[in-house]
Design a protein around this motif. Structure first.
Motif, short mmCIF file in Angstrom:
data_model
loop_
_atom_site.label_atom_id
_atom_site.label_comp_id
_atom_site.label_asym_id
_atom_site.label_seq_id
_atom_site.Cartn_x
_atom_site.Cartn_y
_atom_site.Cartn_z
N GLN A 72 5.52 -0.27 -4.01
CA GLN A 72 6.18 -1.22 -4.89
C GLN A 72 5.21 -2.30 -5.34
O GLN A 72 5.17 -2.67 -6.51
CB GLN A 72 7.37 -1.86 -4.17
CG GLN A 72 8.25 -2.73 -5.06
CD GLN A 72 9.27 -1.90 -5.83
OE1 GLN A 72 9.18 -0.66 -5.88
NE2 GLN A 72 10.24 -2.55 -6.43
N SER A 73 4.40 -2.78 -4.40
CA SER A 73 3.42 -3.81 -4.72
C SER A 73 2.42 -3.31 -5.76
O SER A 73 2.13 -3.99 -6.74
CB SER A 73 2.69 -4.26 -3.46
OG SER A 73 3.57 -4.86 -2.54
N LEU A 74 1.89 -2.11 -5.54
CA LEU A 74 0.94 -1.56 -6.49
C LEU A 74 1.56 -1.33 -7.86
O LEU A 74 0.94 -1.60 -8.89
CB LEU A 74 0.33 -0.26 -5.94
CG LEU A 74 -0.98 -0.40 -5.18
CD1 LEU A 74 -0.78 -1.22 -3.90
CD2 LEU A 74 -1.59 0.96 -4.87
N ALA B 240 -0.64 3.61 -10.37
CA ALA B 240 -1.20 2.27 -10.28
C ALA B 240 -2.70 2.31 -10.01
O ALA B 240 -3.48 1.57 -10.62
CB ALA B 240 -0.48 1.47 -9.20
N GLN B 241 -3.12 3.16 -9.09
CA GLN B 241 -4.54 3.29 -8.79
C GLN B 241 -5.34 3.67 -10.03
O GLN B 241 -6.43 3.15 -10.27
CB GLN B 241 -4.76 4.33 -7.70
CG GLN B 241 -4.36 3.87 -6.32
CD GLN B 241 -4.56 5.00 -5.31
OE1 GLN B 241 -3.63 5.73 -5.03
NE2 GLN B 241 -5.76 5.13 -4.80
N LEU B 242 -4.82 4.59 -10.81
CA LEU B 242 -5.52 5.01 -12.03
C LEU B 242 -5.54 3.89 -13.05
O LEU B 242 -6.53 3.72 -13.77
CB LEU B 242 -4.84 6.26 -12.61
CG LEU B 242 -4.92 7.52 -11.75
CD1 LEU B 242 -4.18 8.68 -12.43
CD2 LEU B 242 -6.37 7.91 -11.46
N ALA C 33 -10.48 7.10 -7.36
CA ALA C 33 -10.03 5.97 -8.20
C ALA C 33 -10.50 4.65 -7.60
O ALA C 33 -10.95 3.75 -8.31
CB ALA C 33 -8.51 5.99 -8.34
N ASP C 34 -10.40 4.52 -6.27
CA ASP C 34 -10.87 3.31 -5.61
C ASP C 34 -12.37 3.15 -5.76
O ASP C 34 -12.88 2.03 -5.91
CB ASP C 34 -10.52 3.37 -4.12
CG ASP C 34 -9.02 3.36 -3.87
OD1 ASP C 34 -8.27 3.01 -4.81
OD2 ASP C 34 -8.59 3.70 -2.76
#
Length: 408
Positions: free
Chosen positions: A53-55, A328-330, A289-290
């Motif tokens: 949810q945060s991301l 979100a990561q992308l 992604a990171d």
């Protein structure tokens, strides 16, 4: 990460990521009968509800999308009275007790998100106070309070402190700062894994390179959070392109060395691999992604070009299967490199993320505006038709009158 594991297994293999815990972006084997309406994703939130949810909300904010109010309310409703967050609380109205397993990663992710969204100073303040209260004597943090410090947890907390307006270097315990903890987990520039970060020392105190921890450690050592603005990314001097152990050990040097390790790791294939006991190595989309974010943060977008191109070509099916945290990561990777997340290898990451949860306020406003426009258009059409009918009737009366006047 692409495999769901229990918290105990995660701790055993040391792969809880600062920007992506192994449980963050992956679907659970089963989902509860009824998920909260404000929650993003359809998988069981038991291990990653607050994280994903945060991301999701932070990614929306990053691309100028205003999250749904009920989505923000769900996140704030998960917070315990002492400021901490657990991965998921099925009964948020019930006070947290010793059975509620709070953790630093969920709490730090929530801090970064709520601070970015604004209007949540009380919640952010309580969470930061709790994080400081569970800082270890070496200056770092473990996944759970009191657990041994690891590079991933320490880095995501650094990001939370920075987001909240704190100076991470000034947050000390026993005279040690978070950066001291990271430096202890940074490998030298010789031998296997030169320049990388380890997740934790093994039982014998030895350090082993961990790509996941390195991506987190680079960002943490630079004092950054999950969101790295492309315009603010370091220029990346040529002299800092390789690992070097000369001079005093500093967080900045550790970040350079970690980035050198990551650049070498993705040089051939364009991606990092998941290395899990008993399984064949496979591309690790989340950690790649990171790595893009880490490389862009330390050396600029150009240094992250190859893994970014690989993600644009290959990551869409993974994100679709994995859910909101993966999207979100992308989006974070795209943002860090100045890439349009709405045209990411042919995928609109923003639209795809929005579709995994409650419609954002802007999307809702547009939809309501469209409905009003349709209603207005409909009204105008019927008004025109009505006028036409009246006009037709008038013309009929006129013709009829004329005929009557022409009659003898």
């Amino acid at each position: 990460m692409t495999v769901l594991r229990s918290a105990a297994a995660l701790a055993a293999v040391g792969v809880i990521a600062a920007a992506t815990p192994a449980i963050a972006a992956d679907p659970s084997p089963s989902a509860p009968a009824a998920l909260p309406s404000g929650l993003y994703g359809s998988a069981d939130p038991k291990y990653d509800g607050v994280w994903r949810q945060s991301l999701a909300l932070l990614a929306q904010h990053t691309v100028h999308v205003t999250p749904a109010t009920k989505a923000v309310d769900w996140l704030t409703g998960q917070q315990c009275a002492d400021g901490a967050f657990a991965p998921f609380r099925a009964e948020p109205a019930k006070a947290c007790d010793a059975k509620v397993m709070v953790d630093t990663n969920s709490t730090a992710a929530a801090v970064q998100t709520l601070k970015a969204l604004g209007g949540q100073d009380a919640a952010v303040g309580k969470a930061v106070t709790w994080l400081k209260s569970v800082q270890n004597a070496d200056g770092g943090w473990g996944y759970t309070p009191g657990g041994p410090s690891d590079a991933n947890s320490t880095s995501v907390v650094i990001g939370a402190l920075a987001a909240a307006g704190q100076q991470p270097a000034s947050v000390v315990k026993g005279g040690k700062s978070p950066y001291d903890a990271l430096l202890k987990l940074s490998l030298p520039c010789s031998g296997d894994g030169a320049g990388a970060f380890a997740y934790q020392p093994d039982k014998k105190g030895k350090l082993a390179a961990n790509a996941d921890a390195t991506a987190a450690g680079v960002v943490g050592a630079l004092g950054r959070g999950m969101v790295v603005d492309a315009a603010k990314a370091d220029a990346g001097k040529k002299a800092d392109a390789s690992c070097t152990g000369s001079g005093k050990a500093t967080p900045e040097r550790a970040a350079v060395n970690g980035a050198a390790y990551l650049a070498k790791a993705v040089a051939k294939s364009g991606h990092l691999d998941s290395v899990l006991p008993g399984s064949t190595d496979q591309p690790d989309y989340g950690n790649t992604a990171d790595a893009v974010v880490a490389l862009a943060a330390q050396g600029g977008a150009g240094r992250a070009a190859k893994p970014l191109a690989w993600l644009e070509k290959n990551a869409a099916p993974w994100a679709k299967q994995s859910g909101p945290a993966a999207y979100a990561q992308l989006i974070f990777a795209a943002h860090a490199t100045g890439t349009d997340p709405r045209a990411f290898g042919g995928t609109n990451l923003v639209k795809a993320l929005d579709a995994t949860g409650p419609a954002p306020q802007q999307a809702k406003a547009v939809a309501e505006s469209g409905t009003r426009a349709e209603q207005s258009t409909s009204t105008k059409v019927w008004w025109i038709v009505g006028v036409g009918l009246v006009a037709g009737i008038g013309i009929g009366f006129l013709f009829s009158g004329r005929k009557k006047k022409q009659q003898p």
